[in-house]
Design a protein around this motif. Structure first.
Motif, PDB file in Angstrom:
ATOM      1  N   THR A   1      10.696   4.923  25.382  1.00  0.00           N
ATOM      2  CA  THR A   1       9.496   5.484  25.996  1.00  0.00           C
ATOM      3  C   THR A   1       8.370   4.454  26.008  1.00  0.00           C
ATOM      4  N   ASP A   2       8.167   3.783  24.886  1.00  0.00           N
ATOM      5  CA  ASP A   2       7.114   2.769  24.813  1.00  0.00           C
ATOM      6  C   ASP A   2       7.351   1.645  25.822  1.00  0.00           C
TER       7      ASP A   2
ATOM      8  N   LEU B   1       9.222   1.683  28.644  1.00  0.00           N
ATOM      9  CA  LEU B   1       9.111   2.150  30.026  1.00  0.00           C
ATOM     10  C   LEU B   1       7.667   2.479  30.409  1.00  0.00           C
ATOM     11  N   ASP B   2       6.877   2.932  29.451  1.00  0.00           N
ATOM     12  CA  ASP B   2       5.480   3.272  29.717  1.00  0.00           C
ATOM     13  C   ASP B   2       4.533   2.081  29.570  1.00  0.00           C
ATOM     14  N   GLY B   3       5.084   0.916  29.211  1.00  0.00           N
ATOM     15  CA  GLY B   3       4.255  -0.284  29.098  1.00  0.00           C
ATOM     16  C   GLY B   3       3.484  -0.415  27.805  1.00  0.00           C
ATOM     17  N   ARG B   4       3.829   0.363  26.804  1.00  0.00           N
ATOM     18  CA  ARG B   4       3.170   0.254  25.499  1.00  0.00           C
ATOM     19  C   ARG B   4       3.919  -0.761  24.639  1.00  0.00           C
TER      20      ARG B   4
END
Length: 110
Positions: A16-17, A19-22
């Motif tokens: 998730t991080d 893919l979300d750019g975090r």
């Protein structure tokens, strides 16, 4: 035997991080080799390649993450759903529970 009881949850969070750019959050879990090699440029290029193959990311796919031990690594496959097809993220954790590999693969990849 899988020794990381939280491997599935950690893998989903890392995917998730990424893919979300975090990436600052994701990088906290990387081992030194992945930290050195998985630059923002490589992330962008890889995600652009995936988008060119299957379109925009729409969310996680059906089913639970698949966790298993391969050699010294705990490996987790996470189903991903894209606009024009499915993929899977594969996160490999080393003996220190750090990310030793991160891949987005075709779902039939063994």
């Amino acid at each position: 035997t899988v020794h990381m009881t939280d491997a599935a949850e950690r893998a989903v969070r890392i995917v998730t991080d990424v893919l979300d750019g975090r990436m600052d959050d994701a990088r906290k879990s990387f081992n030194a080799q992945v930290l050195a090699g998985f630059t923002d440029e490589k992330r962008g290029s890889a995600l652009a390649t995936v988008a060119g193959l299957v379109g925009a990311f729409e969310g996680f796919g059906e089913g639970e993450p698949f966790v298993r031990r391969i050699g010294d690594h705990t490996v987790v496959d996470v189903a991903l759903r894209y606009e024009a097809g499915d993929m899977k993220a594969r996160v490999a954790f080393d003996a220190d529970a750090k990310v030793a590999g991160f891949f987005i693969l075709a779902p039939e990849t063994p």
